[in-house]
Design an enzyme around this catalytic site. Sequence first.
Site, mmCIF file in Angstrom:
data_model
loop_
_atom_site.group_PDB
_atom_site.id
_atom_site.type_symbol
_atom_site.label_atom_id
_atom_site.label_comp_id
_atom_site.label_asym_id
_atom_site.label_seq_id
_atom_site.Cartn_x
_atom_site.Cartn_y
_atom_site.Cartn_z
ATOM 1 N N ASP A 99 0.855 -1.188 0.000
ATOM 2 C CA ASP A 99 0.000 0.000 0.000
ATOM 3 C C ASP A 99 0.889 1.236 0.000
ATOM 4 O O ASP A 99 1.678 1.448 0.936
ATOM 5 C CB ASP A 99 -0.894 -0.005 1.245
ATOM 6 C CG ASP A 99 -2.327 0.411 0.943
ATOM 7 O OD1 ASP A 99 -2.479 1.426 0.251
ATOM 8 O OD2 ASP A 99 -3.264 -0.259 1.392
ATOM 9 N N ASP A 201 -2.882 4.642 -2.498
ATOM 10 C CA ASP A 201 -3.924 5.236 -1.662
ATOM 11 C C ASP A 201 -4.284 6.641 -2.156
ATOM 12 O O ASP A 201 -3.399 7.443 -2.475
ATOM 13 C CB ASP A 201 -3.410 5.299 -0.220
ATOM 14 C CG ASP A 201 -4.453 5.738 0.774
ATOM 15 O OD1 ASP A 201 -5.468 5.035 0.908
ATOM 16 O OD2 ASP A 201 -4.245 6.783 1.418
ATOM 17 N N GLU A 243 -6.485 4.062 -5.980
ATOM 18 C CA GLU A 243 -7.754 4.364 -5.332
ATOM 19 C C GLU A 243 -8.186 5.755 -5.794
ATOM 20 O O GLU A 243 -7.541 6.753 -5.470
ATOM 21 C CB GLU A 243 -7.596 4.334 -3.810
ATOM 22 C CG GLU A 243 -8.906 4.619 -3.080
ATOM 23 C CD GLU A 243 -8.717 4.886 -1.598
ATOM 24 O OE1 GLU A 243 -9.649 4.605 -0.828
ATOM 25 O OE2 GLU A 243 -7.641 5.395 -1.211
ATOM 26 N N HIS A 324 -11.014 -2.943 3.005
ATOM 27 C CA HIS A 324 -10.843 -2.609 4.420
ATOM 28 C C HIS A 324 -11.655 -1.399 4.866
ATOM 29 O O HIS A 324 -11.796 -1.150 6.073
ATOM 30 C CB HIS A 324 -9.361 -2.347 4.705
ATOM 31 C CG HIS A 324 -8.821 -1.174 3.944
ATOM 32 N ND1 HIS A 324 -8.631 -1.217 2.583
ATOM 33 C CD2 HIS A 324 -8.465 0.065 4.335
ATOM 34 C CE1 HIS A 324 -8.169 -0.055 2.173
ATOM 35 N NE2 HIS A 324 -8.066 0.743 3.211
ATOM 36 N N ASP A 325 -12.187 -0.616 3.927
ATOM 37 C CA ASP A 325 -12.977 0.577 4.241
ATOM 38 C C ASP A 325 -14.478 0.358 4.080
ATOM 39 O O ASP A 325 -15.263 1.265 4.388
ATOM 40 C CB ASP A 325 -12.579 1.738 3.321
ATOM 41 C CG ASP A 325 -11.231 2.335 3.673
ATOM 42 O OD1 ASP A 325 -10.836 2.263 4.849
ATOM 43 O OD2 ASP A 325 -10.566 2.889 2.771
#
Length: 557
Positions: A99, A201, A243, A324-325
């Site tokens: 990440d 990210d 993302e 994960h969000d």
Amino acid sequence: MTEQRWWHRAVVYQIYPSSFMDANGDGMGDLPGIIERLDHLADLGITVIWLSPIFASPMDDNGYDISDYQAIAPQFGTLDDLDRLIAEADRRGIKIILDLVVNHSSDEHPWFVDAKSSKDSDYRDFYIWREPAADGGPPSELTSYFSGSMWEFDEASGEYYFHQFSKKQPDLNWDNPAVPEAVHTMMNWWLDRGVAGFRMDVLDLLGKDVDNQQLTAGPKLHDRIHTMNRATYGPRDALTVGETWSVTPETAPLYCAPERDEISMVFQFEHISLTFGEPEDGAPNGGKWNAKPVDPLKLKQVLAKWQHALAGGRGWNSLFWNNHDLPRAVSEFGDDSEHRIRSAKMLATILHGQQGTPYIYQGEEIGMTNVRFDAIEDYRDIETLNFYNEYGDLGWTHAQRMAAIYRNGRDNARTPMQWSATDNGGFSTGTPWLTVNPNYRDINVAADRADPDGIFQHYQKLIQLRKDHDVLVYGRFTLLLEDHPTVFAYERELNGERWLVLGSFSAERTQVHLPAHWQNTLCQCLIHNTSARGALGQTLDLAPYEAFMLRAEGNAE
């Protein structure tokens, strides 16, 4: 025709390291724990692991606040552990991607510590500072994604620094050439160490223009990504996924068209946004917390739109239901009670039949569900806790706030992996950092894998089908039954080979009238979640959440 790349055939498995497997009994997942469970992932058939952040961090935002980009957080292990993970994964045919969080750092990163020490610091311009407004307040009224102002006052210098997320996550200043130079050096250090790429990210925030309040996809964004590509991962044929909450079907090719030399693919969230309601006044992410039921008709229209937008070499899709969000897939899009197993298989079938690279979030392969803790004190996520406090001030009752958290809180995805029916779901011999979902006694890897008709085995078959059949990777996508309110059906076709992929989003029996060219067709059933189908007639009577893939073999008459 799409130029073939190795990551077109990849299936990615996302690991949230804090919650995957704890090897040393301290209650926190770690790298040795991941190594212990690599055979589970190899059996599943995935070919890439995406690790959520494992870098040194004070963990204000669960590792998305990095204090050292070239060190491992002690609770996860050491650099030697990561080297061992890369080697052990490679031995099983699995690559590792990290990440990349470079829109912001932690306020405990040495760069920011130095920047805050003096206006004359060499690192002062690594971050974004502004004088107070005329009234002494923040330079603008921008509101953080995590509540409050995007500006934090520094008493020592009398200036504000900019942060789009937590005040402990100051934004890096990408207008300073020294910032991308330092980031590129760090990225190459990891690539040299054997990582195969990066999940990037909030990538669309790197082009922000703070003074003009253009925070996403600003005018310098694509030049910055292109430069990053050429300086780091591009020549190495790495996998990169950005993302990008702001991306549209029209702008997606700017990121991932092969000739642009930017990234491999984007995460688009239009299908996720379909669950958002109207935002509450003055509250960030209000639409998320005021969620509405998913409309299957709109859902399939959005997914089909993205299939068409990036077809024919214009780019590449990433395929996902959760991360994960986000809420657990079966709780958000399926049925996590009576039809949990069947609807989990339906969602998997619909996703893996599309063109793009599938992403599986840990626990999705056994149908893990959202969690419902009674007390707010049982939650750990900073966004969730800020929401609870802020919306209380707005007049929401405890029950209203908890209902919103049960639906969309980020800890739904972060409860520890449920490996077995033993204490703590086999995740840890200690006290887990976040309580395990109480349903682990019934929903766990050991039980699901022991079931010959389990969800895990369904994912295995889907992944193998992608490996064995080019039509699932490169075949043309055509949406069928476009106006049906609950059935998502589409065709994949390549070199005369035709497949029908169908899934029902209804808990009721449903009848559909097949398109003419699929009527009276003899088919081979390649995968299903109820019973195998062979010859098709003119109509189909579908069981609740039924799904299948069929290959046309000839005329049934």
